[in-house]
Design an enzyme around this catalytic site. Structure first.
Site, PDB file in Angstrom:
ATOM      1  N   HIS A 213      38.357  46.322  40.326  1.00 38.03           N
ATOM      2  CA  HIS A 213      38.909  47.113  41.441  1.00 38.03           C
ATOM      3  C   HIS A 213      38.212  46.727  42.744  1.00 38.03           C
ATOM      4  CE1 HIS A 213      39.754  50.386  38.191  1.00 38.03           C
ATOM      5  NE2 HIS A 213      40.580  49.380  38.114  1.00 38.03           N
ATOM      6  N   ASN A 221      40.866  42.983  51.788  1.00 39.17           N
ATOM      7  CA  ASN A 221      40.255  43.151  53.112  1.00 39.17           C
ATOM      8  C   ASN A 221      39.925  41.803  53.754  1.00 39.17           C
ATOM      9  OD1 ASN A 221      40.504  45.906  53.168  1.00 39.17           O
ATOM     10  ND2 ASN A 221      38.489  46.280  52.271  1.00 39.17           N
ATOM     11  N   GLY A 261      41.119  24.750  38.201  1.00 41.72           N
ATOM     12  CA  GLY A 261      41.194  23.365  38.650  1.00 41.72           C
ATOM     13  C   GLY A 261      42.600  23.054  39.102  1.00 41.72           C
ATOM     14  N   CYS A 264      45.861  22.282  43.340  1.00 43.12           N
ATOM     15  CA  CYS A 264      46.071  23.290  44.387  1.00 43.12           C
ATOM     16  C   CYS A 264      44.913  24.276  44.561  1.00 43.12           C
ATOM     17  CB  CYS A 264      47.352  24.076  44.100  1.00 43.12           C
ATOM     18  SG  CYS A 264      48.814  23.042  44.182  1.00 43.12           S
ATOM     19  N   ARG A 327      43.974  15.889  38.629  1.00 51.06           N
ATOM     20  CA  ARG A 327      43.336  16.275  39.893  1.00 51.06           C
ATOM     21  C   ARG A 327      42.690  17.657  39.736  1.00 51.06           C
ATOM     22  NH1 ARG A 327      48.285  15.742  43.733  1.00 51.06           N
ATOM     23  NH2 ARG A 327      49.225  16.559  41.839  1.00 51.06           N
TER      24      ARG A 327
END
Ligand SMILES: NC(=O)c1ccc[n+]([C@@H]2O[C@H](COP(=O)([O-])OP(=O)(O)OC[C@H]3O[C@@H](n4cnc5c(N)ncnc54)[C@H](O)[C@@H]3O)[C@@H](O)[C@H]2O)c1
Length: 437
Positions: A213, A221, A261, A264, A327
């Site tokens: 949480h 935030n 991994g 992206c 990658r």
């Protein structure tokens, strides 16, 4: 059937809600607190804490004669068959958990239960770190003629909607000291869907939920701060994020195992952190992600080292199953680190063939592992020469059970480290451990 009577120790936020809500179910409840003021309030049918609906419920249950309170531990134990511990577990100045109230109440319960001499159960609901319940059992209840049954039953209620949460818990899991320990004795207070686990799992579960949480709030935030700096309405962004219930608000990406991994996640996390720095926005949570991931890979390296074998086979190399993309692959990183530390490495991944790799994928693999093609084996048998003990790091299911049994089955000298939950290996291999289990 005679319903068991309940005593509730600690009449704060959790205890007073527990007392009122169990009385509402028709159970006879006696609350116990060191605070005379709180005890007097309950006996006057008033809530000792501010919580919507609690005053009215306590008034009703008090009028119906189902709830009362005392400062006398012996009386509370004598007039109940189940004692629920809801005393506070605050932080010490160092941040460490302060268990003095749980310890005190456990010692008092032990004395009173000893004196009573009839079967009793103790249910801890105070939030405690793994090992605490077992320690209470050993230190306070061990060696008794009729020791109570002991449980850890984490409480997930939220202040402000505590009664509704108690009546319909978002999660109900009870911890037992030994596998097979009967939970019927406390069935009046647990939902029929309740899952039974070890006390240690239940204890860690409570902390995991709260840490999760807190992570969610801090994450929202941090995105909010970046959005504000850019003049973007971050509530719109987070609203859209939450509408994806397949990848975002789901169990996906919540399985302990492989470091993240791929092409992206590492790239985009690093770009966002770098961009935030340029904007002058502090994002310590996002900033910690790459370090945390690196730490996970180090843990895996430590497990390989601890296994003590100089030859290692990686089962699976691509960053996840169903792709040949290397990658950002954690297994490629692992292989590179192992080679640097003097290990001999062989890699088997039916989806990755050195002859098929092209473009950015091949460039990345060659950069990380210049001799990468020589490490790849096309057949499992090539990775397992007779009589050589190896450490096997399995990151994806890449063979059927019959085939893998030929190489890892009983009698074989290999040690398996399972990274991604290929649980069949636990029964197949003579030596097995999980990276996180
Ligand atoms: N507050 C929440 O929303 C919440 C939710 C889930 C779990 N929890 C956990 O539940 C536990 C209790 O939290 P709380 O917020 O109700 O605490 P609290 O401080 O409101 O209440 C604790 C009560 O225990 C009493 N107490 C202390 N020693 C005692 C003793 N020896 N005998 C009898 N009573 C004694 C205190 O007088 C006090 O009334 C904590 O471990 C907390 O982490 C709290």
């Amino acid at each position: 059937m005679n319903l068991p009577r309940i005593s509730v120790f600690g009449l704060g936020y959790v205890g007073s809600v527990t007392a009122a809500a169990l009385a509402e179910r028709g159970l006879s409840v006696i609350g116990c607190d060191v605070s005379v003021h709180k005890v007097d309030l309950i006996n006057a049918g008033k809530a000792p804490i501010g919580e919507p609906g609690l005053d009215e419920l306590l008034q009703d249950q008090r009028s119906a004669g189902r709830v009362r309170a005392t400062v006398d531990v012996e009386e509370a134990v004598r007039d109940s068959e189940i004692s629920i511990v809801c005393v506070g577990t605050p932080s010490a100045p160092s941040g460490a958990l302060d268990l003095q109230y749980v310890e005190a109440v456990s010692r008092q319960l032990s004395e009173a239960i000893r004196g009573k001499g009839t079967p009793h159960a103790v249910v801890y609901r105070s939030t405690m770190l793994p090992g605490s319940t077992r320690r209470m059992a050993e230190n306070c209840f061990h060696g008794m003629e009729n020791p109570p049954s002991i449980f850890f039953f984490p409480e997930f209620l939220r202040q402000g909607s505590a009664l509704a949460d108690f009546r319909q818990p978002s999660l109900s899991v009870i911890g037992v000291l030994e596998p097979g320990q009967a939970t019927e004795v406390v069935s009046v207070m647990v939902d029929p869907t309740t899952e039974t686990v070890s006390v240690e799992s239940a204890e860690l579960l409570k902390y995991s939920c709260n840490a999760f949480h807190a992570t969610k709030v801090a994450f929202a935030n941090e995105i909010g701060r970046i959005g504000k700096q850019l003049g973007i309405d971050s509530t719109e962004v987070m609203g859209a994020l939450c509408r994806d219930t397949r990848l975002n608000i789901s169990s996906y990406y919540l399985k302990p195992g492989t470091p993240f991994g791929g092409s992206c996640l590492p790239k985009d996390v690093q770009a966002l952190v770098h961009y935030s720095r340029r904007l002058g926005v502090t994002v310590p949570l996002l900033d910690s992600l790459m370090e945390s991931n690196r730490g996970h890979l180090e843990t895996l390296l430590g497990q390989v080292e601890a296994a003590g074998k100089k030859q290692v086979v990686l089962l699976g190399l691509a960053f996840k199953a169903g792709t040949d993309d290397l990658r950002g692959s954690a297994m490629l990183e692992l292989a590179a680190n192992l080679l640097l530390r003097g290990y001999e490495v062989r890699i088997y991944d039916p989806e990755v063939s050195s002859s098929n790799l092209v473009g950015a994928n091949l460039a990345f693999a060659s950069l990380k592992l210049p001799n990468f093609e020589s490490l790849i084996v096309e057949e499992l048998s090539e990775a397992f020469p007779e009589g050589v003990a190896k450490t096997i790091v399995a990151s994806k299911i890449c063979a059927d059970e019959a085939e893998i049994s030929r190489f890892l089955g009983k009698g074989q000298p290999h040690h398996v480290i399972d990274v991604n939950g290929w649980r069949a290996l636990a029964t197949i291999a003579s030596s097995y451990e999980g990276v996180c289990w």
